[in-house]
Motif scaffolding. Structure first.
Motif, PDB file in Angstrom:
ATOM      1  N   ARG A 168      20.114 -17.730   7.616  1.00  0.00           N
ATOM      2  CA  ARG A 168      20.958 -17.054   6.620  1.00  0.00           C
ATOM      3  C   ARG A 168      21.758 -18.078   5.812  1.00  0.00           C
ATOM      4  O   ARG A 168      21.945 -17.928   4.607  1.00  0.00           O
ATOM      5  CB  ARG A 168      21.897 -16.066   7.297  1.00  0.00           C
ATOM      6  CG  ARG A 168      21.205 -14.829   7.820  1.00  0.00           C
ATOM      7  CD  ARG A 168      22.224 -13.917   8.511  1.00  0.00           C
ATOM      8  NE  ARG A 168      21.569 -12.899   9.276  1.00  0.00           N
ATOM      9  CZ  ARG A 168      21.219 -11.704   8.785  1.00  0.00           C
ATOM     10  NH1 ARG A 168      21.477 -11.409   7.541  1.00  0.00           N
ATOM     11  NH2 ARG A 168      20.612 -10.821   9.560  1.00  0.00           N
ATOM     12  N   TYR A 169      22.233 -19.105   6.483  1.00  0.00           N
ATOM     13  CA  TYR A 169      22.977 -20.159   5.792  1.00  0.00           C
ATOM     14  C   TYR A 169      22.085 -20.838   4.757  1.00  0.00           C
ATOM     15  O   TYR A 169      22.502 -21.072   3.613  1.00  0.00           O
ATOM     16  CB  TYR A 169      23.489 -21.174   6.813  1.00  0.00           C
ATOM     17  CG  TYR A 169      24.220 -22.346   6.205  1.00  0.00           C
ATOM     18  CD1 TYR A 169      25.584 -22.285   6.002  1.00  0.00           C
ATOM     19  CD2 TYR A 169      23.548 -23.505   5.849  1.00  0.00           C
ATOM     20  CE1 TYR A 169      26.270 -23.356   5.452  1.00  0.00           C
ATOM     21  CE2 TYR A 169      24.221 -24.578   5.291  1.00  0.00           C
ATOM     22  CZ  TYR A 169      25.576 -24.496   5.102  1.00  0.00           C
ATOM     23  OH  TYR A 169      26.237 -25.552   4.553  1.00  0.00           O
ATOM     24  N   ILE A 170      20.877 -21.186   5.151  1.00  0.00           N
ATOM     25  CA  ILE A 170      19.954 -21.866   4.237  1.00  0.00           C
ATOM     26  C   ILE A 170      19.637 -20.977   3.040  1.00  0.00           C
ATOM     27  O   ILE A 170      19.654 -21.425   1.887  1.00  0.00           O
ATOM     28  CB  ILE A 170      18.667 -22.296   4.972  1.00  0.00           C
ATOM     29  CG1 ILE A 170      19.001 -23.382   5.989  1.00  0.00           C
ATOM     30  CG2 ILE A 170      17.615 -22.782   3.987  1.00  0.00           C
ATOM     31  CD1 ILE A 170      17.867 -23.734   6.929  1.00  0.00           C
ATOM     32  N   VAL A 171      19.360 -19.693   3.290  1.00  0.00           N
ATOM     33  CA  VAL A 171      19.052 -18.770   2.200  1.00  0.00           C
ATOM     34  C   VAL A 171      20.253 -18.620   1.276  1.00  0.00           C
ATOM     35  O   VAL A 171      20.123 -18.653   0.046  1.00  0.00           O
ATOM     36  CB  VAL A 171      18.599 -17.400   2.762  1.00  0.00           C
ATOM     37  CG1 VAL A 171      18.533 -16.355   1.666  1.00  0.00           C
ATOM     38  CG2 VAL A 171      17.250 -17.543   3.438  1.00  0.00           C
ATOM     39  N   ALA A 172      21.451 -18.475   1.838  1.00  0.00           N
ATOM     40  CA  ALA A 172      22.655 -18.340   1.020  1.00  0.00           C
ATOM     41  C   ALA A 172      22.877 -19.599   0.187  1.00  0.00           C
ATOM     42  O   ALA A 172      23.281 -19.510  -0.982  1.00  0.00           O
ATOM     43  CB  ALA A 172      23.862 -18.069   1.907  1.00  0.00           C
ATOM     44  N   CYS A 173      22.598 -20.735   0.757  1.00  0.00           N
ATOM     45  CA  CYS A 173      22.768 -21.987   0.041  1.00  0.00           C
ATOM     46  C   CYS A 173      21.783 -22.078  -1.124  1.00  0.00           C
ATOM     47  O   CYS A 173      22.126 -22.534  -2.208  1.00  0.00           O
ATOM     48  CB  CYS A 173      22.563 -23.145   1.005  1.00  0.00           C
ATOM     49  SG  CYS A 173      22.928 -24.744   0.306  1.00  0.00           S
ATOM     50  N   MET A 174      20.583 -21.639  -0.899  1.00  0.00           N
ATOM     51  CA  MET A 174      19.564 -21.690  -1.954  1.00  0.00           C
ATOM     52  C   MET A 174      19.830 -20.665  -3.043  1.00  0.00           C
ATOM     53  O   MET A 174      19.473 -20.874  -4.202  1.00  0.00           O
ATOM     54  CB  MET A 174      18.179 -21.492  -1.339  1.00  0.00           C
ATOM     55  CG  MET A 174      17.753 -22.649  -0.466  1.00  0.00           C
ATOM     56  SD  MET A 174      16.197 -22.386   0.372  1.00  0.00           S
ATOM     57  CE  MET A 174      15.069 -22.394  -1.005  1.00  0.00           C
ATOM     58  N   GLU A 175      20.476 -19.555  -2.694  1.00  0.00           N
ATOM     59  CA  GLU A 175      20.744 -18.503  -3.672  1.00  0.00           C
ATOM     60  C   GLU A 175      22.038 -18.720  -4.444  1.00  0.00           C
ATOM     61  O   GLU A 175      22.339 -17.966  -5.369  1.00  0.00           O
ATOM     62  CB  GLU A 175      20.803 -17.145  -2.967  1.00  0.00           C
ATOM     63  CG  GLU A 175      19.463 -16.664  -2.485  1.00  0.00           C
ATOM     64  CD  GLU A 175      19.548 -15.347  -1.737  1.00  0.00           C
ATOM     65  OE1 GLU A 175      20.674 -14.932  -1.376  1.00  0.00           O
ATOM     66  OE2 GLU A 175      18.496 -14.741  -1.514  1.00  0.00           O
ATOM     67  N   ALA A 176      22.811 -19.728  -4.072  1.00  0.00           N
ATOM     68  CA  ALA A 176      24.091 -19.970  -4.730  1.00  0.00           C
ATOM     69  C   ALA A 176      23.860 -20.224  -6.217  1.00  0.00           C
ATOM     70  O   ALA A 176      23.057 -21.071  -6.601  1.00  0.00           O
ATOM     71  CB  ALA A 176      24.795 -21.146  -4.091  1.00  0.00           C
ATOM     72  N   GLU A 177      24.583 -19.493  -7.044  1.00  0.00           N
ATOM     73  CA  GLU A 177      24.422 -19.626  -8.485  1.00  0.00           C
ATOM     74  C   GLU A 177      25.302 -20.732  -9.023  1.00  0.00           C
ATOM     75  O   GLU A 177      26.493 -20.769  -8.756  1.00  0.00           O
ATOM     76  CB  GLU A 177      24.794 -18.317  -9.173  1.00  0.00           C
ATOM     77  CG  GLU A 177      23.810 -17.210  -8.884  1.00  0.00           C
ATOM     78  CD  GLU A 177      24.186 -15.949  -9.631  1.00  0.00           C
ATOM     79  OE1 GLU A 177      24.586 -16.065 -10.800  1.00  0.00           O
ATOM     80  OE2 GLU A 177      24.084 -14.887  -9.036  1.00  0.00           O
ATOM     81  N   GLY A 178      24.718 -21.624  -9.795  1.00  0.00           N
ATOM     82  CA  GLY A 178      25.470 -22.672 -10.452  1.00  0.00           C
ATOM     83  C   GLY A 178      26.084 -23.679  -9.505  1.00  0.00           C
ATOM     84  O   GLY A 178      26.800 -24.565  -9.935  1.00  0.00           O
ATOM     85  N   GLY A 179      25.842 -23.541  -8.233  1.00  0.00           N
ATOM     86  CA  GLY A 179      26.418 -24.454  -7.250  1.00  0.00           C
ATOM     87  C   GLY A 179      25.577 -25.702  -7.112  1.00  0.00           C
ATOM     88  O   GLY A 179      24.669 -25.975  -7.892  1.00  0.00           O
ATOM     89  N   ASP A 180      25.889 -26.468  -6.139  1.00  0.00           N
ATOM     90  CA  ASP A 180      25.144 -27.690  -5.867  1.00  0.00           C
ATOM     91  C   ASP A 180      23.825 -27.320  -5.206  1.00  0.00           C
ATOM     92  O   ASP A 180      23.761 -27.078  -4.020  1.00  0.00           O
ATOM     93  CB  ASP A 180      25.975 -28.602  -4.954  1.00  0.00           C
ATOM     94  CG  ASP A 180      25.313 -29.938  -4.718  1.00  0.00           C
ATOM     95  OD1 ASP A 180      24.350 -30.245  -5.429  1.00  0.00           O
ATOM     96  OD2 ASP A 180      25.770 -30.658  -3.815  1.00  0.00           O
ATOM     97  N   ARG A 181      22.779 -27.284  -5.967  1.00  0.00           N
ATOM     98  CA  ARG A 181      21.469 -26.874  -5.456  1.00  0.00           C
ATOM     99  C   ARG A 181      20.897 -27.892  -4.464  1.00  0.00           C
ATOM    100  O   ARG A 181      19.943 -27.612  -3.783  1.00  0.00           O
ATOM    101  CB  ARG A 181      20.488 -26.692  -6.608  1.00  0.00           C
ATOM    102  CG  ARG A 181      20.830 -25.533  -7.492  1.00  0.00           C
ATOM    103  CD  ARG A 181      19.814 -24.460  -7.275  1.00  0.00           C
ATOM    104  NE  ARG A 181      20.124 -23.350  -8.143  1.00  0.00           N
ATOM    105  CZ  ARG A 181      19.983 -22.117  -7.791  1.00  0.00           C
ATOM    106  NH1 ARG A 181      19.551 -21.820  -6.594  1.00  0.00           N
ATOM    107  NH2 ARG A 181      20.265 -21.141  -8.609  1.00  0.00           N
TER     108      ARG A 181
END
Length: 127
Positions: free
Chosen positions: A110-123
């Motif tokens: 879930r953490y990895i998915v949330a990180c990948m879905e973050a908009e405009g964040g540090d991809r």
């Protein structure tokens, strides 16, 4: 010059020596067995200590993001640096147990998915 040794005393002496030798061998076997048991127990304790340390480290990273998401009104969560996360996951995978870590692995995904879905964040935070 030399007196004759009584064969009864000689056999008695040899039996005592043999019994003492067998007792020393028995004691050595007991000591070796106790050393092996101690090594096994200490090794097990150390493996459990390391496992606990590594899972606590990973939980700290994952739970920190979950707490930040709950506490902040903004939709943009703050993720851990990629290198810290990568190293924690890498270490965790050495001690991963499917039975013990099922929920932890789900939170990790879930953490990895949330990180990948973050908009405009540090991809680059996970990728």
């Amino acid at each position: 010059m030399f007196s004759k040794v009584d064969s009864k005393k000689k056999n008695e002496f040899l039996d005592k020596q043999k019994a003492a030798r067998e007792e020393r061998a028995h004691q050595k076997n007991k000591e070796d067995a106790s050393i092996k048991i101690q090594a096994f127990v200490r090794g097990h304790q150390e493996r459990e200590r390391i496992r606990s340390m590594l899972t606590t480290q990973l939980d700290g990273i994952i739970n920190e993001v979950a707490q930040n998401n709950r506490n902040q009104a903004s939709p943009q969560p703050k993720f851990s640096p990629a290198l810290d996360f990568f190293l924690a996951v890498k270490k965790f995978l050495f001690v991963f147990s499917e039975k013990k870590d099922k929920e932890r692995f789900e939170r990790l995904c879930r953490y990895i998915v949330a990180c990948m879905e973050a908009e405009g964040g540090d991809r680059k935070s996970v990728v």
